[in-house]
Design a protein around this motif. Sequence first.
Motif, short mmCIF file in Angstrom:
data_model
loop_
_atom_site.label_atom_id
_atom_site.label_comp_id
_atom_site.label_asym_id
_atom_site.label_seq_id
_atom_site.Cartn_x
_atom_site.Cartn_y
_atom_site.Cartn_z
N ILE A 38 -0.06 -19.59 -36.69
CA ILE A 38 -1.31 -18.94 -36.30
C ILE A 38 -2.38 -19.94 -35.91
N PRO A 95 -6.39 -19.43 -36.34
CA PRO A 95 -7.42 -18.50 -36.80
C PRO A 95 -8.68 -18.58 -35.94
N PRO A 98 -6.21 -13.25 -35.97
CA PRO A 98 -5.71 -14.58 -35.58
C PRO A 98 -4.70 -14.49 -34.44
N SER A 119 -1.21 -15.36 -33.30
CA SER A 119 0.04 -15.71 -33.97
C SER A 119 1.22 -15.50 -33.04
N GLY A 179 -1.13 -15.63 -42.20
CA GLY A 179 -1.78 -16.46 -43.21
C GLY A 179 -1.13 -16.38 -44.57
N THR A 211 -6.85 -5.97 -39.70
CA THR A 211 -5.76 -6.21 -38.75
C THR A 211 -4.60 -5.22 -38.91
#
Length: 187
Positions: A33, A35, A40, A42, A80, A92
Amino acid sequence: MDNNMSNNSLTDLHQMVWVALMAATVGAGAFLIVPIGPVPVSMQPFFVFLAGFVLGPKRGAMAVALYLLAGTIGLPVFAGGKSGLGHLFGPTGGYLFGFLVAAFVCGLARSEERLITWSKGLACGSAALLILYAVGSTWLKFTLSFDWYKAWMVGVVPFIPWDGLKVGIALLCCRYLTKYNLLPGQR
């Protein structure tokens, strides 16, 4: 045991292994990822698109459902290294649920012909992206009390070029795997 029954069992096993493999790659993509804000960047979408292209609509969505189940029960597979219902229903979460639909829609490119055409693959991949963005940004809007413009600017705009590239590369990978008969159900 007759030979046909043995072949069907091996094909089913091969497909189940691929479902588990694709679920694991979506989880692994969560650790790759950048951020940049509440959402984020990814590699997860790449593996979601690939799961659909490789496994078809039902099994592609099944791979994503397995990934979501793993994260929900506490395995650290969300972006994460997060997990649990709190993250699944957090800002998210819409993108996570959108992954299910995106894999299904990408899988629609797989049909009777052996090799997914570029036009059909890119059309299904583009539709999957639009649905993913719609679900994800709507969820983001309501969970963070954003207006529509801010949800779009934070949850969609920064990702468009990268996700478009991920669709193209996932399709390229699927065509390569098909060419060399590496996918489940191929002979």
